[in-house]
Scaffold this motif. Structure first.
Motif, PDB file in Angstrom:
ATOM      1  N   CYS A 188       3.241  13.249   3.897  1.00 17.07           N
ATOM      2  CA  CYS A 188       2.405  12.174   4.453  1.00 17.07           C
ATOM      3  C   CYS A 188       3.067  11.558   5.684  1.00 17.07           C
ATOM      4  N   ASP A 189       2.207  11.042   6.565  1.00 18.59           N
ATOM      5  CA  ASP A 189       2.713  10.302   7.722  1.00 18.59           C
ATOM      6  C   ASP A 189       3.209   8.937   7.295  1.00 18.59           C
ATOM      7  N   SER A 190       2.585   8.371   6.273  1.00 19.48           N
ATOM      8  CA  SER A 190       3.010   7.085   5.740  1.00 19.48           C
ATOM      9  C   SER A 190       2.548   6.969   4.293  1.00 19.48           C
ATOM     10  N   MET A 191       3.198   6.068   3.543  1.00 16.48           N
ATOM     11  CA  MET A 191       2.856   5.837   2.135  1.00 16.48           C
ATOM     12  C   MET A 191       2.570   4.365   1.902  1.00 16.48           C
ATOM     13  N   GLU A 192       1.567   4.096   1.097  1.00 17.61           N
ATOM     14  CA  GLU A 192       1.263   2.743   0.657  1.00 17.61           C
ATOM     15  C   GLU A 192       1.425   2.699  -0.853  1.00 17.61           C
ATOM     16  N   GLU A 193       2.294   1.814  -1.344  1.00 16.27           N
ATOM     17  CA  GLU A 193       2.559   1.705  -2.780  1.00 16.27           C
ATOM     18  C   GLU A 193       2.325   0.264  -3.228  1.00 16.27           C
ATOM     19  N   PRO A 194       1.061  -0.103  -3.438  1.00 17.85           N
ATOM     20  CA  PRO A 194       0.749  -1.474  -3.853  1.00 17.85           C
ATOM     21  C   PRO A 194       1.171  -1.733  -5.301  1.00 17.85           C
ATOM     22  N   SER A 195       1.446  -2.973  -5.593  1.00 16.09           N
ATOM     23  CA  SER A 195       1.791  -3.362  -6.965  1.00 16.09           C
ATOM     24  C   SER A 195       0.489  -3.568  -7.741  1.00 16.09           C
ATOM     25  N   CYS A 196      -0.033  -2.500  -8.260  1.00 19.40           N
ATOM     26  CA  CYS A 196      -1.309  -2.560  -8.973  1.00 19.40           C
ATOM     27  C   CYS A 196      -1.337  -1.500 -10.056  1.00 19.40           C
ATOM     28  N   LYS A 197      -2.337  -1.579 -10.917  1.00 17.78           N
ATOM     29  CA  LYS A 197      -2.551  -0.566 -11.941  1.00 17.78           C
ATOM     30  C   LYS A 197      -3.211   0.656 -11.321  1.00 17.78           C
ATOM     31  N   ALA A 198      -3.155   1.768 -12.034  1.00 19.60           N
ATOM     32  CA  ALA A 198      -3.735   3.008 -11.516  1.00 19.60           C
ATOM     33  C   ALA A 198      -5.226   2.888 -11.263  1.00 19.60           C
ATOM     34  N   ALA A 199      -5.921   2.142 -12.130  1.00 21.25           N
ATOM     35  CA  ALA A 199      -7.365   1.998 -11.981  1.00 21.25           C
ATOM     36  C   ALA A 199      -7.757   1.190 -10.749  1.00 21.25           C
ATOM     37  N   GLN A 200      -6.812   0.409 -10.204  1.00 21.12           N
ATOM     38  CA  GLN A 200      -7.092  -0.426  -9.034  1.00 21.12           C
ATOM     39  C   GLN A 200      -6.732   0.259  -7.726  1.00 21.12           C
ATOM     40  N   CYS A 201      -6.309   1.513  -7.792  1.00 20.06           N
ATOM     41  CA  CYS A 201      -5.880   2.213  -6.587  1.00 20.06           C
ATOM     42  C   CYS A 201      -7.042   2.505  -5.639  1.00 20.06           C
ATOM     43  N   SER A 202      -8.246   2.633  -6.184  1.00 17.76           N
ATOM     44  CA  SER A 202      -9.411   2.923  -5.340  1.00 17.76           C
ATOM     45  C   SER A 202      -9.708   1.791  -4.363  1.00 17.76           C
ATOM     46  N   SER A 203      -9.580   0.541  -4.833  1.00 20.41           N
ATOM     47  CA  SER A 203      -9.862  -0.590  -3.954  1.00 20.41           C
ATOM     48  C   SER A 203      -8.877  -0.645  -2.789  1.00 20.41           C
ATOM     49  N   HIS A 204      -7.622  -0.293  -3.033  1.00 18.02           N
ATOM     50  CA  HIS A 204      -6.634  -0.262  -1.951  1.00 18.02           C
ATOM     51  C   HIS A 204      -6.922   0.898  -0.996  1.00 18.02           C
ATOM     52  N   THR A 205      -7.389   2.007  -1.530  1.00 16.55           N
ATOM     53  CA  THR A 205      -7.726   3.155  -0.684  1.00 16.55           C
ATOM     54  C   THR A 205      -8.866   2.809   0.265  1.00 16.55           C
ATOM     55  N   LEU A 206      -9.900   2.159  -0.264  1.00 15.34           N
ATOM     56  CA  LEU A 206     -11.053   1.774   0.578  1.00 15.34           C
ATOM     57  C   LEU A 206     -10.649   0.748   1.624  1.00 15.34           C
ATOM     58  N   ALA A 207      -9.799  -0.190   1.235  1.00 15.86           N
ATOM     59  CA  ALA A 207      -9.360  -1.216   2.187  1.00 15.86           C
ATOM     60  C   ALA A 207      -8.586  -0.591   3.347  1.00 15.86           C
ATOM     61  N   LEU A 208      -7.740   0.390   3.049  1.00 22.23           N
ATOM     62  CA  LEU A 208      -6.983   1.065   4.108  1.00 22.23           C
ATOM     63  C   LEU A 208      -7.894   1.890   5.014  1.00 22.23           C
ATOM     64  N   ALA A 209      -8.862   2.575   4.425  1.00 22.89           N
ATOM     65  CA  ALA A 209      -9.794   3.368   5.234  1.00 22.89           C
ATOM     66  C   ALA A 209     -10.617   2.473   6.157  1.00 22.89           C
ATOM     67  N   LYS A 210     -10.993   1.307   5.653  1.00 27.48           N
ATOM     68  CA  LYS A 210     -11.787   0.383   6.464  1.00 27.48           C
ATOM     69  C   LYS A 210     -10.949  -0.221   7.590  1.00 27.48           C
ATOM     70  N   SER A 211      -9.714  -0.620   7.267  1.00 26.63           N
ATOM     71  CA  SER A 211      -8.872  -1.256   8.285  1.00 26.63           C
ATOM     72  C   SER A 211      -8.400  -0.263   9.342  1.00 26.63           C
ATOM     73  N   ASN A 212      -8.248   1.000   8.950  1.00 27.02           N
ATOM     74  CA  ASN A 212      -7.809   2.023   9.902  1.00 27.02           C
ATOM     75  C   ASN A 212      -8.984   2.801  10.515  1.00 27.02           C
ATOM     76  N   THR A 213     -10.198   2.414  10.142  1.00 29.84           N
ATOM     77  CA  THR A 213     -11.421   3.091  10.617  1.00 29.84           C
ATOM     78  C   THR A 213     -11.263   4.612  10.539  1.00 29.84           C
ATOM     79  N   CYS A 214     -10.981   5.073   9.312  1.00 31.20           N
ATOM     80  CA  CYS A 214     -10.767   6.503   9.111  1.00 31.20           C
ATOM     81  C   CYS A 214     -11.410   6.943   7.800  1.00 31.20           C
ATOM     82  N   ARG A 215     -11.311   8.210   7.496  1.00 31.01           N
ATOM     83  CA  ARG A 215     -11.886   8.761   6.277  1.00 31.01           C
ATOM     84  C   ARG A 215     -10.920   8.643   5.102  1.00 31.01           C
ATOM     85  N   PHE A 216     -11.432   8.890   3.890  1.00 33.99           N
ATOM     86  CA  PHE A 216     -10.599   8.762   2.696  1.00 33.99           C
ATOM     87  C   PHE A 216     -10.986   9.823   1.671  1.00 33.99           C
TER      88      PHE A 216
END
Length: 254
Positions: A188-216
């Motif tokens: 990976c070019d970069s890693m994001e490791e939020p302090s969250c449960k596995a089930a909450q990883c989708s919300s962080h993925t969507l937030a990153l895609a939206k802020s970086n205006t990219c696909r996921f």
């Protein structure tokens, strides 16, 4: 007493033996019967169904049956096919309604070469499809590794990985349970490791895609129409264990 005389009693309206009408029958009885027959004939003709052919809308003629005569025509309701949101996204620079404010988003402004990958979603999909695990929570780092290698080396995408901090799972490649493998991190070019449960990883993925205006890459994330256009669908081959995206650029489609 019962009359036992041989002669029949006189009955009114009975003709005499000479053929002449009796005194109680009107003289114009034949005329009345004729008028009655004419009236009955007129009524029968009036209620007789028409045998003339009728022309339907297609231009073909058909005869009206006696069973359907007089019944109102049956109305046919026109149905409108439902549109699949995936099929609406076509062309090089599609636009989608932005849901809340009604504005349109120009997809050409997004970075289509940058992909945010939800490691939990991909690792669980690999365990279910390739390893045939029945528990939906089962995970394998080999699925993440296979996904990243395809996206990086076969498609040339830049990658942002997302995994909960300290997340631990099985790794069939190394034969052990471990946290984020170093070789997976380095793809990976970069890693994001939020302090969250596995089930909450989708919300962080969507937030990153939206802020970086990219696909996921996340098959389970619930999105609106705007972010749905940015989802990169994928499948694992159950027999070969390979990863493939289902977009027009890869040559595979849903």
């Amino acid at each position: 007493e019962i009359n036992t005389d041989d002669e029949d009693p006189f009955l009114p309206n009975e003709e005499d033996t000479d053929g002449e009408p009796s005194r109680d029958e009107p003289e114009d009885i034949l005329g009345a019967v004729s008028s009655l027959l004419d009236e009955v004939r007129d009524r029968v003709e009036a209620h007789k169904p028409s045998d003339r052919p009728s022309v339907v809308s297609s231009g073909l003629s058909k005869r009206v049956s006696t069973e359907s005569a007089g019944e109102p025509p049956v109305k046919k309701h026109k149905t409108t096919p439902l549109l699949d949101p995936h099929n609406e996204i076509e062309g090089e620079s599609p636009t989608l309604a932005a849901g809340d404010d009604g504005d349109e988003v120009d997809m050409s402004s997004y970075d289509m070469q940058l992909i945010v990958v939800n490691f939990v979603d991909v690792g669980q999909a690999y365990a279910k499809t390739v390893l045939e695990e029945t528990d939906a929570a089962m995970f394998d780092w080999e699925g993440v590794r296979t996904c990243l290698q395809y996206l990086r080396y076969e498609r040339g995408f830049r990658l942002v990985g997302v995994a909960p901090l300290g997340f631990k799972g099985a790794d069939t490649w190394s034969g052990s349970d471990c946290t984020l493998p170093e070789d997976v991190r380095t793809i990976c070019d970069s890693m994001e490791e939020p302090s969250c449960k596995a089930a909450q990883c989708s919300s962080h993925t969507l937030a990153l895609a939206k802020s970086n205006t990219c696909r996921f890459v996340d098959s389970k994330a619930k999105t609106g129409r705007t972010l749905e256009a940015l989802r990169l669908p994928y499948v694992f081959d159950a027999a070969a264990g390979t990863f493939t995206t289902l977009d027009t650029s890869s040559g595979d489609q849903l």
